[in-house]
Design a protein around this motif. Structure first.
Motif, PDB file in Angstrom:
ATOM      1  N   HIS A   1      52.744  73.906  56.828  1.00  0.00           N
ATOM      2  CA  HIS A   1      52.334  74.268  55.467  1.00  0.00           C
ATOM      3  C   HIS A   1      51.956  73.023  54.664  1.00  0.00           C
ATOM      4  O   HIS A   1      51.069  73.076  53.809  1.00  0.00           O
ATOM      5  N   CYS A   2      52.616  71.917  54.946  1.00  0.00           N
ATOM      6  CA  CYS A   2      52.416  70.681  54.166  1.00  0.00           C
ATOM      7  C   CYS A   2      51.371  69.752  54.762  1.00  0.00           C
ATOM      8  O   CYS A   2      51.214  68.617  54.294  1.00  0.00           O
ATOM      9  N   LEU A   3      50.630  70.223  55.766  1.00  0.00           N
ATOM     10  CA  LEU A   3      49.519  69.417  56.288  1.00  0.00           C
ATOM     11  C   LEU A   3      48.471  69.222  55.201  1.00  0.00           C
ATOM     12  O   LEU A   3      47.761  68.216  55.174  1.00  0.00           O
ATOM     13  N   GLN A   4      48.365  70.199  54.300  1.00  0.00           N
ATOM     14  CA  GLN A   4      47.408  70.119  53.185  1.00  0.00           C
ATOM     15  C   GLN A   4      48.156  69.860  51.887  1.00  0.00           C
ATOM     16  O   GLN A   4      49.311  70.225  51.762  1.00  0.00           O
ATOM     17  N   PRO A   5      47.444  69.296  50.894  1.00  0.00           N
ATOM     18  CA  PRO A   5      48.044  69.179  49.560  1.00  0.00           C
ATOM     19  C   PRO A   5      48.418  70.562  49.028  1.00  0.00           C
ATOM     20  O   PRO A   5      47.741  71.543  49.344  1.00  0.00           O
ATOM     21  N   ARG A   6      49.482  70.643  48.291  1.00  0.00           N
ATOM     22  CA  ARG A   6      49.929  71.912  47.706  1.00  0.00           C
ATOM     23  C   ARG A   6      50.117  71.755  46.208  1.00  0.00           C
ATOM     24  O   ARG A   6      50.556  70.704  45.736  1.00  0.00           O
ATOM     25  N   GLU A   7      49.807  72.829  45.515  1.00  0.00           N
ATOM     26  CA  GLU A   7      49.852  72.821  44.050  1.00  0.00           C
ATOM     27  C   GLU A   7      51.208  72.391  43.489  1.00  0.00           C
ATOM     28  O   GLU A   7      51.288  71.678  42.508  1.00  0.00           O
TER      29      GLU A   7
ATOM     30  N   ARG B   1      55.403  65.350  51.363  1.00  0.00           N
ATOM     31  CA  ARG B   1      55.311  66.782  51.029  1.00  0.00           C
ATOM     32  C   ARG B   1      56.274  67.603  51.891  1.00  0.00           C
ATOM     33  O   ARG B   1      56.963  68.501  51.396  1.00  0.00           O
ATOM     34  N   THR B   2      56.320  67.277  53.173  1.00  0.00           N
ATOM     35  CA  THR B   2      57.170  68.044  54.100  1.00  0.00           C
ATOM     36  C   THR B   2      58.644  67.954  53.700  1.00  0.00           C
ATOM     37  O   THR B   2      59.351  68.967  53.672  1.00  0.00           O
ATOM     38  N   ILE B   3      59.097  66.751  53.406  1.00  0.00           N
ATOM     39  CA  ILE B   3      60.511  66.567  53.015  1.00  0.00           C
ATOM     40  C   ILE B   3      60.780  67.319  51.706  1.00  0.00           C
ATOM     41  O   ILE B   3      61.751  68.083  51.605  1.00  0.00           O
ATOM     42  N   ALA B   4      59.915  67.127  50.709  1.00  0.00           N
ATOM     43  CA  ALA B   4      60.131  67.767  49.406  1.00  0.00           C
ATOM     44  C   ALA B   4      60.150  69.283  49.544  1.00  0.00           C
ATOM     45  O   ALA B   4      61.033  69.972  49.011  1.00  0.00           O
TER      46      ALA B   4
END
Ligand code: 8NA
Ligand code: MG
Ligand code: MG
Length: 345
Positions: A268-274, A285-288
């Motif tokens: 899911h976190c391979l891409q930027p997320r809002e 992103r993955t850790i957060a």
């Protein structure tokens, strides 16, 4: 896929420790607003912090035993690994172990023990544990054996030292497989990665023991395959809420409710997320994101961290985060040693 480079090995082992140390803050919390996660992560950039202020827990304590055993014995030695688990527990019992596994670890430290798999088999009225304690320490198996069949075999056996239920040790096999494929650069595109995992787990779960355990626990015939199909459906969708992820995949201490979840977090976190800062790279992103799911945050972040670290490499991990985590520097050194073992065999 690309080569299994040293940077990927270092990333896998260090980000696993990081997930454990950073995730400890929210372990067991039902709801974790992203705002609180980002506050926690931002505080790690504070110059006055560092020097390993965040302690690692059982996840890293046991992974360190796995690493030391694989390196010292240059392969899987069940007696040696079992003894290390027992010794580690008797030296530092306060690392946040699961309430059941403590009984196994006490027995493993007895010098006269001959069948090292027996204590695990006695758990939960002979059914064995399906907790994620085997999976949380499975990543090093992918860093020690280049051959996929060895990764599966030894990750399974290494987990059986404490987790004899197929829903426990098959989770360890899945976690090790995910790290193995990520090391080869096979994580992207995610659909292809999930299809590879499903194909492998179809084989792993194709036996009477697994079907019987699944039946008793009222799970699908091939529980991990079924969950991986759910992961595939979720990553195909453009928007997914945290609540949906928790209800579809889970965030608990069972391997079935946390290993597929960790895999989802990475994909899911391979891409930027809002919901995540633009300044964050994929590993951050993955850790957060893993922490924002709540529940067994240290373990889900540890497993997601290991997979993401193998994909992005060590350069993707902020130095300030590494400095805050107990055992991260050690993990970095040991990743180099495992890399040498991997290419020597
Ligand atoms: P475990 O083997 O004790 O399993 C964990 C728990 O799962 C047990 O205490 C049981 O409640 C349940 N369980 C497992 N197998 C069965 C079964 N066959 N029947 C009924 N219940 C069962 O320990 P582990 O090593 O698998 O645990 C790992 C987790 O515990 C890790 O997440 C680790 O960080 C730790 N931990 C988690 C939390 C949390 O709130 N999430 C808190 C403290 C410790
Ligand atoms: Mg833990
Ligand atoms: Mg945990």
């Amino acid at each position: 896929g690309g080569p299994a480079s040293l940077s990927r090995f270092r990333g896998a082992l260090v980000a696993g420790v990081l997930g454990d140390c950073v995730g400890g803050e929210f372990e067991g919390a039902e709801e974790v607003p992203m705002e609180r996660v980002l506050q926690h992560l931002n505080s790690l950039d504070d110059e006055t912090k560092g020097n390993g202020i965040l302690d690692y827990s059982d996840d890293t304590a046991m992974a360190r035993c796995v690493v030391q055993s694989l390196l010292t014995r240059t392969g899987y030695d069940e007696q040696d690994m079992a003894r290390r688990f027992g010794k580690e527990f008797s030296t530092s019992p306060g690392r946040g172990y699961g309430s059941g596994v403590v009984q196994v670890l006490k027995k493993l430290s007895a010098p006269q023990l001959s069948d090292v798999y027996q204590p695990a088999r006695a758990q939960f009225n002979g059914r064995g544990s399906f907790g994620n304690g085997g999976a949380m320490r499975a990543a090093p198996f992918a860093l020690a054996f280049p051959d996929l069949a060895d990764v599966k075999r030894f990750a399974g056996l290494g987990a059986m030292l404490t987790h004899s239920c197929s829903l426990g040790y098959n989770g360890a096999i899945l976690q090790a497989l995910a790290v193995h494929l990520a090391l080869q650069g096979a994580l992207d595109p995610p659909q292809q990665f999930i299809n590879r995992l499903i194909a492998e787990m179809e084989e792993v779960e194709d036996n009477e023991v697994t079907r019987n355990d699944a039946r008793i626990l009222k799970e699908a015939e091939k529980p991990f395959c079924e969950r991986l199909h759910r992961v595939r459906d979720l990553i195909d969708r453009s928007k997914v809420s945290i609540e949906e992820v928790i209800s579809e995949l889970g965030n608990g201490v069972a391997a079935l409710h946390s290993v597929p979840t960790a895999i989802f977090c990475v994909l899911h976190c391979l891409q930027p997320r809002e919901c995540l800062p633009e300044s964050y790279g994929g590993l951050e992103r993955t850790i957060a994101y893993s922490l924002a799911l709540g529940g067994d945050t240290d373990t889900i972040a540890c497993m997601a961290g290991a997979i993401a670290g193998a994909h992005y490499g060590i350069e993707a991990i902020p130095q300030s985060w590494i400095k805050c985590c107990e055992g991260a520097e050690d993990a970095d050194v040991n990743a180099g040693r495992l890399h040498a073992l991997y290419y020597q065999s």
